[in-house]
Scaffold this active site. Structure first.
Site, PDB file in Angstrom:
ATOM      1  N   GLU A 117      38.918  44.287  45.423  1.00  0.00           N
ATOM      2  CA  GLU A 117      39.698  44.374  46.685  1.00  0.00           C
ATOM      3  C   GLU A 117      40.668  45.553  46.658  1.00  0.00           C
ATOM      4  O   GLU A 117      41.777  45.484  47.197  1.00  0.00           O
ATOM      5  CB  GLU A 117      40.424  43.065  46.970  1.00  0.00           C
ATOM      6  CG  GLU A 117      39.437  41.926  47.138  1.00  0.00           C
ATOM      7  CD  GLU A 117      39.724  41.021  48.296  1.00  0.00           C
ATOM      8  OE1 GLU A 117      40.532  41.381  49.156  1.00  0.00           O
ATOM      9  OE2 GLU A 117      39.107  39.954  48.333  1.00  0.00           O
ATOM     10  N   ILE A 123      50.802  33.880  21.887  1.00  0.00           N
ATOM     11  CA  ILE A 123      51.461  32.629  21.470  1.00  0.00           C
ATOM     12  C   ILE A 123      50.464  31.722  20.731  1.00  0.00           C
ATOM     13  O   ILE A 123      50.821  31.018  19.790  1.00  0.00           O
ATOM     14  CB  ILE A 123      52.088  31.916  22.704  1.00  0.00           C
ATOM     15  CG1 ILE A 123      53.307  32.722  23.196  1.00  0.00           C
ATOM     16  CG2 ILE A 123      52.477  30.460  22.385  1.00  0.00           C
ATOM     17  CD1 ILE A 123      53.946  32.224  24.469  1.00  0.00           C
TER      18      ILE A 123
HETATM   19  C1  FAD Z   1      33.211  41.761  39.763  1.00  0.00           C
HETATM   20  C2  FAD Z   1      33.411  42.614  40.967  1.00  0.00           C
HETATM   21  C3  FAD Z   1      33.229  42.067  42.232  1.00  0.00           C
HETATM   22  C4  FAD Z   1      33.352  42.866  43.366  1.00  0.00           C
HETATM   23  N1  FAD Z   1      33.094  42.336  44.607  1.00  0.00           N
HETATM   24  C5  FAD Z   1      32.997  43.178  45.672  1.00  0.00           C
HETATM   25  C6  FAD Z   1      32.535  42.694  46.942  1.00  0.00           C
HETATM   26  O1  FAD Z   1      32.284  41.498  47.139  1.00  0.00           O
HETATM   27  N2  FAD Z   1      32.375  43.595  47.955  1.00  0.00           N
HETATM   28  C7  FAD Z   1      32.661  44.921  47.802  1.00  0.00           C
HETATM   29  O2  FAD Z   1      32.462  45.678  48.760  1.00  0.00           O
HETATM   30  N3  FAD Z   1      33.109  45.407  46.616  1.00  0.00           N
HETATM   31  C8  FAD Z   1      33.273  44.569  45.561  1.00  0.00           C
HETATM   32  N4  FAD Z   1      33.708  45.055  44.346  1.00  0.00           N
HETATM   33  C9  FAD Z   1      34.002  46.480  44.217  1.00  0.00           C
HETATM   34  C10 FAD Z   1      35.461  46.800  43.973  1.00  0.00           C
HETATM   35  O3  FAD Z   1      36.219  46.622  45.134  1.00  0.00           O
HETATM   36  C11 FAD Z   1      35.515  48.223  43.388  1.00  0.00           C
HETATM   37  O4  FAD Z   1      35.025  48.124  42.063  1.00  0.00           O
HETATM   38  C12 FAD Z   1      36.890  48.825  43.416  1.00  0.00           C
HETATM   39  O5  FAD Z   1      37.303  49.072  44.728  1.00  0.00           O
HETATM   40  C13 FAD Z   1      36.976  50.122  42.614  1.00  0.00           C
HETATM   41  O6  FAD Z   1      35.925  50.989  42.857  1.00  0.00           O
HETATM   42  P1  FAD Z   1      35.105  51.610  41.614  1.00  0.00           P
HETATM   43  O7  FAD Z   1      34.711  50.483  40.741  1.00  0.00           O
HETATM   44  O8  FAD Z   1      34.044  52.471  42.140  1.00  0.00           O
HETATM   45  O9  FAD Z   1      36.170  52.467  40.824  1.00  0.00           O
HETATM   46  P2  FAD Z   1      36.624  53.995  41.125  1.00  0.00           P
HETATM   47  O10 FAD Z   1      36.960  54.139  42.564  1.00  0.00           O
HETATM   48  O11 FAD Z   1      35.610  54.911  40.553  1.00  0.00           O
HETATM   49  O12 FAD Z   1      37.952  54.099  40.279  1.00  0.00           O
HETATM   50  C14 FAD Z   1      37.964  54.384  38.879  1.00  0.00           C
HETATM   51  C15 FAD Z   1      39.427  54.517  38.445  1.00  0.00           C
HETATM   52  O13 FAD Z   1      40.040  55.640  39.135  1.00  0.00           O
HETATM   53  C16 FAD Z   1      41.211  55.160  39.821  1.00  0.00           C
HETATM   54  N5  FAD Z   1      41.353  55.903  41.088  1.00  0.00           N
HETATM   55  C17 FAD Z   1      40.407  56.119  42.036  1.00  0.00           C
HETATM   56  N6  FAD Z   1      40.926  56.803  43.054  1.00  0.00           N
HETATM   57  C18 FAD Z   1      42.230  57.020  42.771  1.00  0.00           C
HETATM   58  C19 FAD Z   1      43.317  57.676  43.441  1.00  0.00           C
HETATM   59  N7  FAD Z   1      43.162  58.227  44.641  1.00  0.00           N
HETATM   60  N8  FAD Z   1      44.519  57.683  42.829  1.00  0.00           N
HETATM   61  C20 FAD Z   1      44.706  57.108  41.619  1.00  0.00           C
HETATM   62  N9  FAD Z   1      43.727  56.479  40.941  1.00  0.00           N
HETATM   63  C21 FAD Z   1      42.506  56.427  41.506  1.00  0.00           C
HETATM   64  C22 FAD Z   1      40.958  53.684  40.068  1.00  0.00           C
HETATM   65  O14 FAD Z   1      42.164  52.990  40.296  1.00  0.00           O
HETATM   66  C23 FAD Z   1      40.258  53.271  38.790  1.00  0.00           C
HETATM   67  O15 FAD Z   1      41.204  53.045  37.782  1.00  0.00           O
HETATM   68  C24 FAD Z   1      33.683  44.243  43.217  1.00  0.00           C
HETATM   69  C25 FAD Z   1      33.924  44.767  41.943  1.00  0.00           C
HETATM   70  C26 FAD Z   1      33.792  43.987  40.832  1.00  0.00           C
HETATM   71  C27 FAD Z   1      34.035  44.599  39.484  1.00  0.00           C
END
Ligand code: FAD
Length: 385
Positions: free
Chosen positions: A363, A337
């Site tokens: 989360e 927009i």
């Molecule tokens: C800015 C930021 C702040 C954060 N703060 C915290 C915090 O305070 N404490 C903490 O503990 N963590 C924290 N996190 C971590 C966050 O919770 C994780 O990044 C998130 O849970 C995803 O894990 P990953 O990044 O390893 O992605 P991955 O698990 O590697 O996932 C990669 C992709 O694969 C998909 N995927 C994975 N498994 C499956 C499945 N079984 N079925 C379908 N799709 C799937 C995911 O949805 C995603 O699209 C933070 C992350 C960020 C980016």
């Protein structure tokens, strides 16, 4: 009987949070976002008005807010600045396992200090190799006499570099996998803790996100939450409580974007009339208004269920997933927009779009939320032979 009204106290809380967001967060949001700087002055003020310790129970000198109260203020604070809101929310995320599973002594010792002076906590679950699959985490805690020795490394930890207390998930019995995970309270000053890489992020740039490294960190056995082996359950129960506030943040971000877009559409003139008169703009805005309302109702319902002590795994996943998806879609549509102006940093829309993205990831990603929802909605499925 169904009552969608807020109590007088809840309306007062909402107004107070809105005023704080409008006066203290919004005017500083762009500066902290640009500088990727931690907003220490705003957090000090947030502490003074009670937002940092608002969920700590009253018997430990906190605000004792319910989950419904919390989502009401979360929407307003995220409307002000999602990055600053994340700093406050991540601290509550770390308080929650202590509130839910800590002994009276642990609550007094670990929660009360947060009501006395401005300080923050961090929830340490994620590791480089264990994100969505948090049950496969590799950080170890080995018991030796009356102490545990923790070794491992956590990544993407919000408040990692600024927290005075960590709740750390570590495996005490690796052979048992997720059933071997335990949760520990670890004060920042404990020798062996160091802060690794500070992440340079797309959005929520006012929040601090770092690696936290634990090398031979010795903590007293009394810092174990619950008992050994229930850490994964503690993490999942905690997230049941904290996902609705993420959905609420989505509602706040989406609402902020919609308000900016309406104001802009009424004043931007093309082809001799305000763009708000083009049906394309009106339909986009009515769609976002519907979705924002629907998201808020999911969020409030899920928080209400928790307050009633009812099961809410599916509903909190729905609140988080839908609220953050609405934030993403709404901010993209609002940027459209604004046309070319929306793409420029002079306008507030591009920040909202960057901020919305994280709500779909942390989360538990929205794919994981969909898995949680589908498992409950579809129920057990027999695989055909
Ligand atoms: C800015 C930021 C702040 C954060 N703060 C915290 C915090 O305070 N404490 C903490 O503990 N963590 C924290 N996190 C971590 C966050 O919770 C994780 O990044 C998130 O849970 C995803 O894990 P990953 O990044 O390893 O992605 P991955 O698990 O590697 O996932 C990669 C992709 O694969 C998909 N995927 C994975 N498994 C499956 C499945 N079984 N079925 C379908 N799709 C799937 C995911 O949805 C995603 O699209 C933070 C992350 C960020 C980016």
């Amino acid at each position: 009987m169904i009552d969608f009204g807020l109590s007088e106290e809840q309306r007062a809380l909402q107004e107070m949070a809105h005023e704080f967001a409008a006066k203290e967060m919004r005017p500083n949001a762009a500066r902290y976002d640009k500088g990727h700087e931690f907003p220490a002055d705003v957090m000090q003020k947030a502490f003074e008005v009670g937002f940092i310790s608002c969920q700590i129970p009253k018997e430990y000198d906190g605000g004792g807010l319910s989950d419904l109260d919390t989502v009401i203020i979360s929407e307003e604070l995220a409307w002000g600045c999602a990055g600053m809101y994340t700093t406050i929310m991540a601290s509550s995320l770390a308080f929650t396992p202590i509130i839910l599973f800590g002994s009276d002594e642990q609550k007094k010792k670990f929660l009360t200090p947060f009501t006395r002076k401005m300080s923050l906590a961090a929830f340490c679950l994620t590791e480089r190799e264990a994100g969505s699959d948090a049950g496969s985490l590799k950080t170890k805690a080995v018991k030796s006499g009356s102490e545990y020795l923790i070794n491992g490394s956590k990544c993407f930890i919000t408040n990692g570099g600024v927290a005075s207390l960590y709740v750390v998930f570590a495996n005490t019995d690796p052979e048992k996998g997720a059933r071997g995970i335990s949760a520990f309270v670890v004060p920042r000053e404990t020798p062996g803790i160091s802060i690794g890489k500070e992440e340079d992020k797309l959005g929520h740039r006012a929040s601090n996100t770092t690696e936290v490294i634990f090398e031979d960190v010795k903590i007293p056995a009394q810092n174990l939450l619950g008992k050994e082996g229930v850490g994964f359950l503690i993490a999942m129960r905690t997230l049941d409580h904290t996902r609705a506030p993420v959905g609420a943040a989505g509602v706040g971000v989406a609402r902020a974007a919609m308000e900016y877009a309406i104001e802009y559409a009424k004043t931007r003139v093309q082809f001799g009339k305000p763009i708000a008169l083009f049906q394309n703009t009106c339909f986009k805005i009515s769609q976002m208004a519907m979705e924002i309302n629907a998201a808020r109702h999911l969020v409030w319902h899920s928080a209400w269920l928790i307050d009633q002590g009812k099961p809410c795994g599916k509903e909190s996943a729905m609140a988080k997933c839908f609220g953050s998806d609405v934030a993403m879609k709404t901010t993209v549509d609002c940027l459209q927009i604004f046309g070319g102006y929306g793409y420029m940093k002079d306008y507030p829309i591009e920040k909202l779009m960057r901020d919305a993205k994280l709500l779909q990831i942390y989360e538990g990603t929205n794919e994981i939320q969909r898995l949680v929802i589908s498992r409950e909605v579809i129920g057990p499925i027999k695989e055909s032979k």
